[in-house]
Every structure is written in C-alpha cells, then in structure tokens.
Scaffold this motif. Sequence first.
Motif, PDB file in Angstrom:
ATOM      1  N   THR A   1       0.206 -47.770  31.022  1.00 48.94           N
ATOM      2  CA  THR A   1       0.729 -49.053  31.461  1.00 48.94           C
ATOM      3  C   THR A   1      -0.244 -50.156  31.089  1.00 48.94           C
ATOM      4  OG1 THR A   1       1.677 -47.912  33.354  1.00 48.94           O
ATOM      5  CG2 THR A   1       1.625 -50.305  33.457  1.00 48.94           C
ATOM      6  N   TYR A   2       0.281 -51.229  30.551  1.00 49.52           N
ATOM      7  CA  TYR A   2      -0.554 -52.376  30.230  1.00 49.52           C
ATOM      8  C   TYR A   2       0.209 -53.649  30.560  1.00 49.52           C
ATOM      9  CZ  TYR A   2      -3.441 -55.756  27.904  1.00 49.52           C
ATOM     10  OH  TYR A   2      -4.233 -56.850  27.659  1.00 49.52           O
ATOM     11  N   PRO A   3      -0.384 -54.638  31.207  1.00 52.71           N
ATOM     12  CA  PRO A   3      -1.715 -54.587  31.804  1.00 52.71           C
ATOM     13  C   PRO A   3      -1.685 -53.830  33.127  1.00 52.71           C
ATOM     14  CG  PRO A   3      -0.732 -56.736  32.191  1.00 52.71           C
ATOM     15  CD  PRO A   3       0.258 -55.950  31.370  1.00 52.71           C
TER      16      PRO A   3
ATOM     17  N   LEU B 142       3.612 -54.951  23.043  1.00 54.32           N
ATOM     18  CA  LEU B 142       4.751 -54.027  23.001  1.00 54.32           C
ATOM     19  C   LEU B 142       4.479 -52.699  23.709  1.00 54.32           C
ATOM     20  CD1 LEU B 142       6.021 -54.504  19.312  1.00 54.32           C
ATOM     21  CD2 LEU B 142       6.849 -55.623  21.384  1.00 54.32           C
ATOM     22  N   THR B 143       3.330 -52.561  24.397  1.00 55.74           N
ATOM     23  CA  THR B 143       2.999 -51.273  25.020  1.00 55.74           C
ATOM     24  C   THR B 143       4.156 -50.739  25.869  1.00 55.74           C
ATOM     25  OG1 THR B 143       0.729 -52.096  25.208  1.00 55.74           O
ATOM     26  CG2 THR B 143       1.253 -50.024  26.369  1.00 55.74           C
ATOM     27  N   ASN B 144       4.692 -51.587  26.743  1.00 54.27           N
ATOM     28  CA  ASN B 144       5.730 -51.121  27.676  1.00 54.27           C
ATOM     29  C   ASN B 144       7.062 -51.844  27.474  1.00 54.27           C
ATOM     30  OD1 ASN B 144       2.995 -51.046  29.828  1.00 54.27           O
ATOM     31  ND2 ASN B 144       4.049 -49.199  29.169  1.00 54.27           N
ATOM     32  N   VAL B 145       7.293 -52.300  26.251  1.00 53.19           N
ATOM     33  CA  VAL B 145       8.518 -53.070  26.009  1.00 53.19           C
ATOM     34  C   VAL B 145       9.766 -52.243  26.306  1.00 53.19           C
ATOM     35  CG1 VAL B 145       8.657 -52.590  23.507  1.00 53.19           C
ATOM     36  CG2 VAL B 145       9.675 -54.669  24.427  1.00 53.19           C
ATOM     37  N   ILE B 146       9.711 -50.920  26.045  1.00 53.67           N
ATOM     38  CA  ILE B 146      10.905 -50.098  26.266  1.00 53.67           C
ATOM     39  C   ILE B 146      11.231 -49.992  27.758  1.00 53.67           C
ATOM     40  CG2 ILE B 146      11.924 -47.787  25.962  1.00 53.67           C
ATOM     41  CD1 ILE B 146      11.734 -49.355  23.339  1.00 53.67           C
ATOM     42  N   SER B 147      10.232 -49.709  28.601  1.00 53.98           N
ATOM     43  CA  SER B 147      10.559 -49.604  30.027  1.00 53.98           C
ATOM     44  C   SER B 147      10.740 -50.966  30.690  1.00 53.98           C
ATOM     45  CB  SER B 147       9.552 -48.739  30.786  1.00 53.98           C
ATOM     46  OG  SER B 147       8.245 -49.129  30.534  1.00 53.98           O
ATOM     47  N   ASN B 148      10.083 -52.007  30.180  1.00 54.60           N
ATOM     48  CA  ASN B 148      10.235 -53.320  30.810  1.00 54.60           C
ATOM     49  C   ASN B 148      11.518 -54.033  30.392  1.00 54.60           C
ATOM     50  OD1 ASN B 148       7.797 -52.950  32.041  1.00 54.60           O
ATOM     51  ND2 ASN B 148       6.642 -54.227  30.621  1.00 54.60           N
ATOM     52  N   ARG B 149      11.872 -53.909  29.129  1.00 54.87           N
ATOM     53  CA  ARG B 149      12.994 -54.697  28.612  1.00 54.87           C
ATOM     54  C   ARG B 149      14.198 -53.851  28.234  1.00 54.87           C
ATOM     55  NH1 ARG B 149      12.155 -60.384  28.416  1.00 54.87           N
ATOM     56  NH2 ARG B 149      10.054 -60.814  27.732  1.00 54.87           N
TER      57      ARG B 149
END
Length: 121
Positions: A100-102, A52-59
């Motif tokens: 950012t991950y990964p 969930l590290t970047n779930v907000i910007s990705n999804r």
Amino acid sequence: MYTFQIYTSGTDVKHIMPISDTARHGQQLYQDNNCVACHQFYGLGGYMGPDLTNVISNRGEPYARAFITAGSARMPNFGLSTAEIDALLTFLAFVDQTGTYPLENYSVSWIGSVAQVDDPQ
Ligand code: HEC
C-alpha cells in the motif's frame, strides 16, 4: 552499527509473490512505453501523472483501462492492442498486491526502518 544490523539480521520476507507471464509482459510494456516517465510506484518515478501503486484497488480496473486505452488531455494514447492493455492491467494488479502506498499509519524504528501500524479500531 547499521552495517552490523544489515549483515546480521535475516531477510524478513513474508511472502514472495510469483509474477505471471502476462504480468511480466505488462511490465515489459510499462518499460517500453516509458510509463515511468510520468507515473510512480511507491512514490518513485516521474511526477506528471498520479502514482499507480494502488490504482486498481482505489479506482478499479475499468477506470484504469479507460486511461490506458484512450489517454487523456495530458496522457498520450499509446495505440496499444487489447492484449497489451490486458497485460498492462495485469501488471498493475500485480503491483497493487505488493503493498500500500502511501502508508497511512506507520512507525519509524530507531534504525530507520518503517513498519505499518495496524489501525486501532
Ligand atoms: C506524458 C506523461 C504520461 C505517460 C508517458 C503516461 N501517462 Fe498515464 N497519466 C498521465 C496523466 C497526466 C494522467 C492523469 C490523467 C488526467 O488527469 O488527464 C494519467 C493517468 C493514468 C491512469 C489513471 C490513474 C488515475 O489515478 O487517475 C492510468 C491507469 C495510467 N495513466 C496508466 C499509464 C500507463 C500504463 C502508461 C504507459 C503505457 C502511462 N500511463 C503513460 C500521464 C502519462
């Protein structure tokens, strides 16, 4: 040698981000509901659900909200209030800002530290 490096190098913190009260509330809810049992930040956590590290910007926030509100076939519905869901989303947005991950482009130095390499394009 490594110890020498650890004790002699300064701390290279580029930005310290203050965490808001709402995000801190969300962090508490994340712990209380044991989201980490199934989810990871920076690859660490349980592996039943996605990182969930970047779930907000990705999804996007609405997508994340939908899962937290209703659950899914594989994720429980926690019966959280709107305020609690808002706090969790604020916390996830905070985590999103931390990095950012990964990492897609990175280099590993001789002492084992990892640095992001800027995209050449
Ligand atoms: C029992 C395991 C489990 C727990 C506990 C759990 N989740 Fe999930 N979660 C999942 C699974 C599995 C998915 C993938 C959904 C699917 O494919 O059905 C998911 C999906 C999500 C998504 C969408 C992510 C994406 O990239 O698709 C978010 C956001 C989310 N969960 C947040 C949370 C939060 C916040 C908590 C704690 C309140 C939590 N989850 C607790 C299993 C869990």
